[in-house]
Design a protein around this motif. Structure first.
Motif, mmCIF file in Angstrom:
data_model
loop_
_atom_site.group_PDB
_atom_site.id
_atom_site.type_symbol
_atom_site.label_atom_id
_atom_site.label_comp_id
_atom_site.label_asym_id
_atom_site.label_seq_id
_atom_site.Cartn_x
_atom_site.Cartn_y
_atom_site.Cartn_z
ATOM 1 N N PRO A 63 16.548 -9.810 3.457
ATOM 2 C CA PRO A 63 15.900 -11.101 3.747
ATOM 3 C C PRO A 63 14.440 -10.846 4.122
ATOM 4 C CG PRO A 63 17.183 -10.367 5.630
ATOM 5 C CD PRO A 63 17.403 -9.357 4.534
ATOM 6 N N SER A 64 13.751 -11.843 4.627
ATOM 7 C CA SER A 64 12.380 -11.633 5.087
ATOM 8 C C SER A 64 12.375 -10.651 6.258
ATOM 9 C CB SER A 64 11.776 -12.960 5.552
ATOM 10 O OG SER A 64 11.547 -13.779 4.441
ATOM 11 N N ILE A 65 11.439 -9.706 6.198
ATOM 12 C CA ILE A 65 11.380 -8.679 7.243
ATOM 13 C C ILE A 65 9.943 -8.512 7.731
ATOM 14 C CG2 ILE A 65 13.359 -7.337 6.435
ATOM 15 C CD1 ILE A 65 11.241 -5.447 5.108
ATOM 16 N N GLN A 66 9.801 -7.828 8.864
ATOM 17 C CA GLN A 66 8.471 -7.548 9.413
ATOM 18 C C GLN A 66 8.061 -6.104 9.131
ATOM 19 O OE1 GLN A 66 7.137 -9.717 13.355
ATOM 20 N NE2 GLN A 66 8.932 -8.461 13.646
ATOM 21 N N LEU A 67 6.807 -5.936 8.733
ATOM 22 C CA LEU A 67 6.261 -4.591 8.527
ATOM 23 C C LEU A 67 4.960 -4.491 9.306
ATOM 24 C CD1 LEU A 67 6.599 -4.460 4.633
ATOM 25 C CD2 LEU A 67 8.097 -3.275 6.277
ATOM 26 N N LYS A 68 4.635 -3.272 9.779
ATOM 27 C CA LYS A 68 3.380 -3.084 10.497
ATOM 28 C C LYS A 68 2.584 -1.987 9.794
ATOM 29 C CE LYS A 68 1.976 -2.168 15.284
ATOM 30 N NZ LYS A 68 2.574 -2.034 16.623
ATOM 31 N N GLY A 69 1.303 -2.255 9.511
ATOM 32 C CA GLY A 69 0.514 -1.236 8.822
ATOM 33 C C GLY A 69 -0.900 -1.701 8.526
ATOM 34 N N ARG A 70 -1.562 -0.996 7.588
ATOM 35 C CA ARG A 70 -2.940 -1.341 7.235
ATOM 36 C C ARG A 70 -3.075 -1.551 5.732
ATOM 37 N NH1 ARG A 70 -6.058 0.258 11.768
ATOM 38 N NH2 ARG A 70 -4.791 1.669 13.023
ATOM 39 N N PHE A 71 -4.080 -2.355 5.351
ATOM 40 C CA PHE A 71 -4.382 -2.523 3.923
ATOM 41 C C PHE A 71 -5.328 -1.425 3.492
ATOM 42 C CE2 PHE A 71 -2.866 -6.761 4.895
ATOM 43 C CZ PHE A 71 -2.119 -7.057 3.759
ATOM 44 N N THR A 72 -4.973 -0.701 2.421
ATOM 45 C CA THR A 72 -5.873 0.340 1.921
ATOM 46 C C THR A 72 -6.687 -0.140 0.743
ATOM 47 O OG1 THR A 72 -4.098 1.199 0.552
ATOM 48 C CG2 THR A 72 -4.439 2.259 2.694
ATOM 49 N N LYS A 73 -6.168 -1.112 0.003
ATOM 50 C CA LYS A 73 -6.913 -1.619 -1.153
ATOM 51 C C LYS A 73 -6.709 -3.117 -1.255
ATOM 52 C CE LYS A 73 -5.915 1.827 -4.343
ATOM 53 N NZ LYS A 73 -5.193 2.088 -5.585
ATOM 54 N N PHE A 89 -0.460 -2.092 0.970
ATOM 55 C CA PHE A 89 -0.205 -2.079 2.407
ATOM 56 C C PHE A 89 0.566 -0.813 2.729
ATOM 57 C CE2 PHE A 89 2.159 -3.625 6.206
ATOM 58 C CZ PHE A 89 1.076 -4.056 6.962
ATOM 59 N N LYS A 90 0.146 -0.137 3.795
ATOM 60 C CA LYS A 90 0.643 1.220 3.998
ATOM 61 C C LYS A 90 1.030 1.456 5.452
ATOM 62 C CE LYS A 90 -1.268 5.881 3.177
ATOM 63 N NZ LYS A 90 -1.275 6.341 4.563
ATOM 64 N N ASP A 91 2.165 2.118 5.656
ATOM 65 C CA ASP A 91 2.447 2.662 6.995
ATOM 66 C C ASP A 91 2.759 4.142 6.836
ATOM 67 O OD1 ASP A 91 5.070 2.945 6.159
ATOM 68 O OD2 ASP A 91 5.884 1.353 7.433
ATOM 69 N N ASP A 92 3.281 4.785 7.894
ATOM 70 C CA ASP A 92 3.442 6.239 7.776
ATOM 71 C C ASP A 92 4.650 6.650 6.931
ATOM 72 O OD1 ASP A 92 5.285 5.378 9.553
ATOM 73 O OD2 ASP A 92 4.518 6.507 11.285
ATOM 74 N N THR A 93 5.378 5.670 6.345
ATOM 75 C CA THR A 93 6.518 6.050 5.508
ATOM 76 C C THR A 93 6.319 5.692 4.038
ATOM 77 O OG1 THR A 93 7.659 3.943 5.770
ATOM 78 C CG2 THR A 93 8.105 5.641 7.430
ATOM 79 N N GLY A 94 5.265 4.938 3.727
ATOM 80 C CA GLY A 94 5.068 4.599 2.317
ATOM 81 C C GLY A 94 4.112 3.449 2.124
ATOM 82 N N ARG A 95 4.072 2.947 0.897
ATOM 83 C CA ARG A 95 3.176 1.838 0.593
ATOM 84 C C ARG A 95 3.893 0.781 -0.219
ATOM 85 N NH1 ARG A 95 -1.740 4.471 -1.640
ATOM 86 N NH2 ARG A 95 -1.201 6.067 -0.118
ATOM 87 N N ILE A 96 3.386 -0.465 -0.120
ATOM 88 C CA ILE A 96 3.998 -1.574 -0.843
ATOM 89 C C ILE A 96 2.895 -2.519 -1.324
ATOM 90 C CG2 ILE A 96 4.333 -2.929 1.278
ATOM 91 C CD1 ILE A 96 6.903 -4.038 0.035
ATOM 92 N N GLU A 97 3.147 -3.163 -2.468
ATOM 93 C CA GLU A 97 2.152 -4.083 -3.010
ATOM 94 C C GLU A 97 2.318 -5.475 -2.403
ATOM 95 O OE1 GLU A 97 2.010 -4.977 -7.393
ATOM 96 O OE2 GLU A 97 0.829 -3.115 -7.303
ATOM 97 N N VAL A 98 1.198 -6.106 -2.068
ATOM 98 C CA VAL A 98 1.239 -7.466 -1.526
ATOM 99 C C VAL A 98 0.392 -8.355 -2.422
ATOM 100 C CG1 VAL A 98 0.743 -8.911 0.471
ATOM 101 C CG2 VAL A 98 1.467 -6.537 0.799
ATOM 102 N N VAL A 99 0.956 -9.506 -2.852
ATOM 103 C CA VAL A 99 0.268 -10.321 -3.850
ATOM 104 C C VAL A 99 0.051 -11.749 -3.351
ATOM 105 C CG1 VAL A 99 0.320 -11.085 -6.264
ATOM 106 C CG2 VAL A 99 1.504 -8.979 -5.601
ATOM 107 N N TRP A 100 -1.180 -12.253 -3.627
ATOM 108 C CA TRP A 100 -1.470 -13.660 -3.337
ATOM 109 C C TRP A 100 -1.947 -14.363 -4.602
ATOM 110 C CZ3 TRP A 100 -2.804 -9.773 0.114
ATOM 111 C CH2 TRP A 100 -2.339 -9.905 1.434
ATOM 112 N N PHE A 101 -1.437 -15.562 -4.853
ATOM 113 C CA PHE A 101 -1.921 -16.350 -5.980
ATOM 114 C C PHE A 101 -2.841 -17.477 -5.524
ATOM 115 C CE2 PHE A 101 2.167 -14.548 -7.138
ATOM 116 C CZ PHE A 101 1.853 -13.908 -8.332
ATOM 117 N N LYS A 102 -2.727 -17.800 -4.250
ATOM 118 C CA LYS A 102 -3.550 -18.892 -3.709
ATOM 119 C C LYS A 102 -4.417 -18.383 -2.572
ATOM 120 C CE LYS A 102 0.091 -21.901 -3.838
ATOM 121 N NZ LYS A 102 0.874 -22.874 -3.123
#
Ligand code: ADP
Ligand code: MG
Length: 704
Positions: A63-73, A89-102
């Motif tokens: 489901p929806s979850i919380q992540l804590k980290g920084r944007f690298t790009k 978006f990156k924390d000390d275990t990996g990175r994930i893509e975050v997308v906005w259309f608006k």
């Protein structure tokens, strides 16, 4: 600690972050006038922000979850309407893509690579990679210590509020501000120590804090239990203390004798044996009217369970004791039918029975009014017309209200006031209502239930068919008519004024004529726009068997009785509610023959409509149907609740909180037994809170 009382009455615009413009909107849109109103504006759901996940822990179908980290790009892609922003978006275990259309440029500008953020959103798998679109995003340092790691509340808001940036999140921030302000304030307890101990209730203050920002699910449940309990407790207290007051204050007429009329009717006029349930209920009523207080009783029973006979026999007790009586029905058809079926028997007992409806005018009306006032009518049957000021009685001792759900408390009290010493009152329902609703809407009444059908009734066979099967259904109706039976075909008329509905009805009438007239069958039609004489004329033709088919709208819903009719075809059945469908079905199955009900709908029903059809085909039990109805529609929509004048509910739900209601009611009964006027020292908190609620209820009018 300062008390919460004064602070809570503060007008909402004075809360930090609100101000006059937003304050106005909160008042107009959702009825939040004061700090207290905001406090009582409960979330409808929560999202789990109790846990911070690591990117490395993400699995499919979370489901929806919380992540804590920084944007690298942060990269803008595409252009025009296809423009989007893709962040890494990156924390000390990996990175994930975050997308906005608006809101691409605004977001790009506001996100800083130096800053740590908390994202909240649902990860989805796309081309073997996880990404999150449009997450909630907050600076990590902004996540206030106070309510971090809590379940996060979601609040209902309106379009107008959202347009002014008061969405659920903004509202939650306001609640947070308010709660912080109230942190050092004490809340007055409104229940006794015994009750709190017995049910292990949270304190009021803890409940209010935890309903908005619960630490975990358990705390949320306990808060919700406490607030529901409290709400139901005070609704029941309101009803039952009024009832107890009435019983102490009003001396009803004690009906001492069960005299010759009752005996004569019982021995000579009844052409069947009463069911055990009917006997039991008549006993309950008799006993209640004997005791010297005023009876206020609800008679519940399924369609066709034989409530009318119970009413007649109670009426006879009243007349035996030298009083006048009246019976109020919701429609002219029903009043006329009661008059016809009841008056014959009563005339032969030498009684004076009259009918008064809106269409009885001129000298006839004057005569009835004059005779009623002179005490020269024993039973006056009628519609709303009975409520008019001009209708007077010399000695009114007993009142029956049939199909109470069509009337409100106001009407009930108008009838009661027609005599100095209030008459005994019996209200009857058209169809059963769920117990929780009965305890709440009619909670100030004593209840009798007929839970048994007269013997020999065949249960009605019910089928669900779609329009594609129409020819076969019509063929079946023809077969039954050939066997000498009659059929109803009913069209929905949801709004009396809707032209469209009438068009449907008239189209339907024509197609029925085309299908059946060439066989020589005759067809009646009845709907609300006809003059009542014409309607009555058509009903009579059908009743006498001169016509084989009755095409009608829901005007025939209540009480109409033609035992030879054995088919009820309901067109566009998906447009009717369950209670109505059950009422309509109850028009057949009144004779000895097997009866049928066909629910005709379009194809592709909504889930709720399908559930209604399924329930109807599966059971004939009105009590079961009422339970399903309550679950599907929620109590707010069930007829009767709006007019009932009960306190509005903010958190309890009668469809699901039956158990809490039972407990709350039991506590109220215990309390009133010990302290009927709620005046003992230890009950002052309760007394004070009840008074406050009553004044707020009056204030409620300002919203609607
Ligand atoms: P409702 O409870 O829906 O108002 P009615 O009072 O109209 O039902 O009764 C339905 C039918 O059942 C009537 O025709 C009535 O005469 C008949 N009836 C009532 N009680 C009995 C009984 N004990 N035995 C047989 N028939 C009965
Ligand atoms: Mg009835």
């Amino acid at each position: 600690m300062p008390s919460s009382l004064n602070i809570l009455l503060t007008s909402i615009e004075y809360l930090k972050g609100v101000g006059p413009a937003k304050g106005d909107l909160l008042k107009k849109e959702v009825g939040i006038y004061t700090f207290n109103d905001l406090l009582n504006y409960y979330p409808y759901r929560y999202i789990d922000k109790t846990h911070l996940y690591k990117i490395g822990e993400i699995k499919p179908d979370m489901p929806s979850i919380q992540l804590k980290g920084r944007f690298t790009k942060l990269i803008e892609q595409g252009g025009g309407r296809k423009k989007r922003l893709v962040g890494t978006f990156k924390d000390d275990t990996g990175r994930i893509e975050v997308v906005w259309f608006k809101g691409v440029s605004w977001i790009k500008k506001s996100i800083k690579s130096s800053e740590e953020y908390i994202l909240f959103g649902k990860p989805t798998l796309y081309k073997n990679q996880f990404n999150i679109t449009h997450p909630d995003i907050e600076k990590a340092e902004d996540q206030e210590e106070q309510f971090a790691n809590h379940l996060f509340p979601l609040y209902h808001t309106t379009e107008k509020m959202k347009a002014k940036y008061i969405d659920s999140k903004a509202l939650s921030k306001l609640v947070k501000v308010l709660l912080l302000e109230l942190k050092e304030v004490s809340f007055e307890e409104n229940l006794t120590v015994q009750i709190i101990d017995r049910y292990k209730l949270m304190t009021r203050k803890a409940a209010v804090f935890n309903i908005h920002f619960p630490k975990n699910e358990n705390q949320q449940k306990r808060a919700s239990f406490r607030l529901k309990f409290e709400e139901l407790f005070f609704i029941q207290l309101n009803l039952l203390s009024a009832k107890s007051y009435r019983k102490r204050k009003y001396k009803g007429h004690p009906f001492k004798t069960v005299g010759p009329l009752f005996q004569d009717y019982f021995e000579h006029k009844l052409d069947f044996d009463l069911t055990n349930a009917q006997k039991r209920v008549i006993k309950e009523i008799r006993k209640d009217m004997l005791l010297g207080h005023q009876m206020n009783r609800l008679l519940q029973g399924d369609v066709g369970s034989g409530k009318t006979i119970v009413a007649i026999m109670s009426i006879l007790i009243a007349i035996d004791n030298g009083f006048q009586t009246c019976l109020m029905a919701p429609t002219e058809i029903l009043a006329a039918q009661h008059f016809k079926s009841i008056s014959m028997d009563l005339f032969s007992l030498g009684l004076k029975v009259e009918i008064l409806t809106g269409s009885i005018k001129g000298s006839k009306r004057d005569e009835i009014l004059q005779r009623s006032a002179a005490g020269d009518i024993d039973l006056l049957i009628g519609t709303h017309a009975l409520l008019e000021e001009k209708v007077k009685f010399k000695k009114l001792g007993f009142v029956v209200i049939d199909e109470q759900h069509r009337f409100g408390v106001v009407q009930r009290s108008k009838l009661i006031k027609k005599n100095n010493i209030p008459p005994h009152v019996l209200v009857m329902t058209a169809t059963p209502i769920p117990r929780t609703l009965a305890l709440t809407v009619y909670g100030d009444l004593d209840t009798s239930v007929i839970d048994e059908m007269p013997p020999g009734r065949k249960s009605i066979k019910t089928f669900h068919r779609t329009n594609a099967n129409r020819l076969r259904v019509f063929g079946f109706i023809k077969e039954q008519i050939e066997l000498g039976f009659q059929a109803y075909i009913v069209y929905p008329l949801i709004e009396e004024s809707s032209k469209l509905d009438y068009a449907d009805l008239m189209d339907g009438y024509e197609s029925v004529c085309r299908a059946f007239q060439k066989e020589g069958y005759k067809i009646s039609v009845a709907h609300g726009r006809m003059k009542s004489e014409d309607k009555e004329f058509e009903m009579q033709r059908f009743f006498k068997g001169e016509t084989q088919i009755m095409v009608a709208t829901n005007v025939i819903e209540v009480g109409v009785n033609v035992p030879n009719a054995n088919i009820m075809l309901i067109e566009s059945a998906e447009r009717f509610g369950l209670a109505q469908l059950h009422q309509l079905r109850g028009r057949v199955g009144r004779g000895a023959a097997q009866s049928y009900c066909v629910l005709m709908t379009k194809e592709g029903l909504s889930k709720d409509s399908f559930m209604r059809m399924k329930t109807m085909t599966e059971t004939n039990d009105g009590f079961k149907i009422a339970e399903v109805d309550l679950k599907l529609r929620g109590p707010g929509d069930i007829t009767g609740t709006q007019q009932s004048g009960m306190l509005p509910m903010k958190i309890a739900n009668l469809a699901t909180d039956g158990r809490i209601l039972q407990e709350a009611r039991r506590s109220v009964v215990d309390l009133l037994e010990e302290d009927p006027s709620i005046s003992k020292e230890k009950h002052l908190g309760i007394q004070k809170y009840l008074k406050k609620l009553m004044t707020e209820q009056v204030d409620w009018a300002r919203i609607s």
